[in-house]
Design a protein around this motif. Sequence first.
Motif, mmCIF file in Angstrom:
data_model
loop_
_atom_site.group_PDB
_atom_site.id
_atom_site.type_symbol
_atom_site.label_atom_id
_atom_site.label_comp_id
_atom_site.label_asym_id
_atom_site.label_seq_id
_atom_site.Cartn_x
_atom_site.Cartn_y
_atom_site.Cartn_z
ATOM 1 N N ALA A 247 14.676 18.322 11.033
ATOM 2 C CA ALA A 247 13.454 18.176 11.836
ATOM 3 C C ALA A 247 12.279 17.746 10.966
ATOM 4 O O ALA A 247 11.475 16.897 11.375
ATOM 5 C CB ALA A 247 13.137 19.489 12.547
ATOM 6 N N MET A 248 12.186 18.314 9.761
ATOM 7 C CA MET A 248 11.104 17.912 8.855
ATOM 8 C C MET A 248 11.269 16.453 8.448
ATOM 9 O O MET A 248 10.293 15.718 8.354
ATOM 10 C CB MET A 248 11.075 18.812 7.619
ATOM 11 N N ARG A 249 12.493 16.024 8.231
ATOM 12 C CA ARG A 249 12.754 14.631 7.864
ATOM 13 C C ARG A 249 12.378 13.688 9.003
ATOM 14 O O ARG A 249 11.758 12.646 8.806
ATOM 15 C CB ARG A 249 14.230 14.452 7.486
ATOM 16 N N ARG A 250 12.750 14.047 10.244
ATOM 17 C CA ARG A 250 12.395 13.212 11.398
ATOM 18 C C ARG A 250 10.887 13.076 11.515
ATOM 19 O O ARG A 250 10.358 11.995 11.772
ATOM 20 C CB ARG A 250 12.979 13.788 12.691
ATOM 21 N N ASP B 110 9.591 10.779 8.800
ATOM 22 C CA ASP B 110 9.924 9.391 9.144
ATOM 23 C C ASP B 110 9.028 8.857 10.257
ATOM 24 O O ASP B 110 8.587 7.704 10.208
ATOM 25 C CB ASP B 110 11.388 9.276 9.556
ATOM 26 N N ASP B 111 8.759 9.685 11.271
ATOM 27 C CA ASP B 111 7.885 9.262 12.368
ATOM 28 C C ASP B 111 6.477 8.969 11.870
ATOM 29 O O ASP B 111 5.862 7.966 12.256
ATOM 30 C CB ASP B 111 7.817 10.344 13.456
ATOM 31 N N ILE B 112 5.957 9.828 11.017
ATOM 32 C CA ILE B 112 4.609 9.623 10.478
ATOM 33 C C ILE B 112 4.556 8.318 9.680
ATOM 34 O O ILE B 112 3.648 7.505 9.861
ATOM 35 C CB ILE B 112 4.181 10.819 9.601
ATOM 36 N N MET C 192 0.845 -1.177 0.000
ATOM 37 C CA MET C 192 0.000 0.000 0.000
ATOM 38 C C MET C 192 0.891 1.240 0.000
ATOM 39 O O MET C 192 1.893 1.316 0.690
ATOM 40 C CB MET C 192 -0.916 0.008 1.226
ATOM 41 N N LEU C 193 0.483 2.219 -0.730
ATOM 42 C CA LEU C 193 1.206 3.485 -0.822
ATOM 43 C C LEU C 193 0.878 4.345 0.393
ATOM 44 O O LEU C 193 -0.276 4.459 0.787
ATOM 45 C CB LEU C 193 0.801 4.208 -2.105
ATOM 46 N N ARG C 194 1.899 4.945 1.000
ATOM 47 C CA ARG C 194 1.725 5.825 2.157
ATOM 48 C C ARG C 194 2.390 7.159 1.873
ATOM 49 O O ARG C 194 3.401 7.225 1.174
ATOM 50 C CB ARG C 194 2.360 5.232 3.415
ATOM 51 N N ALA C 195 1.849 8.223 2.437
ATOM 52 C CA ALA C 195 2.444 9.550 2.294
ATOM 53 C C ALA C 195 2.358 10.280 3.617
ATOM 54 O O ALA C 195 1.381 10.150 4.352
ATOM 55 C CB ALA C 195 1.721 10.359 1.219
ATOM 56 N N ALA C 196 3.408 11.033 3.921
ATOM 57 C CA ALA C 196 3.456 11.839 5.142
ATOM 58 C C ALA C 196 3.554 13.293 4.745
ATOM 59 O O ALA C 196 4.317 13.642 3.849
ATOM 60 C CB ALA C 196 4.654 11.440 5.986
#
Length: 61
Positions: free
Chosen positions: A18-21, A24-26, A1-5
């Motif tokens: 910070a945006m990358r972290r 990644d968390d999402i 399944m495709l996911r997007a954050a």
Amino acid sequence: MLRAAIAPADTDPASLPAMRRETDDILRVTTAHPDAPPVATLDDVRVRLLLARVGDELSHA
């Protein structure tokens, strides 16, 4: 399944880590829970992320 954050946008290069972290968390939370929304922001998964972090801390104790 495709996911997007979706993380907040910022033009300051110093904000990239910070945006990358956050992204990644999402994605960590949404890929671990099949019922999570396929497109999510931090607000959408905040509780699940908190529980994941608590689990991480307990596994290191």
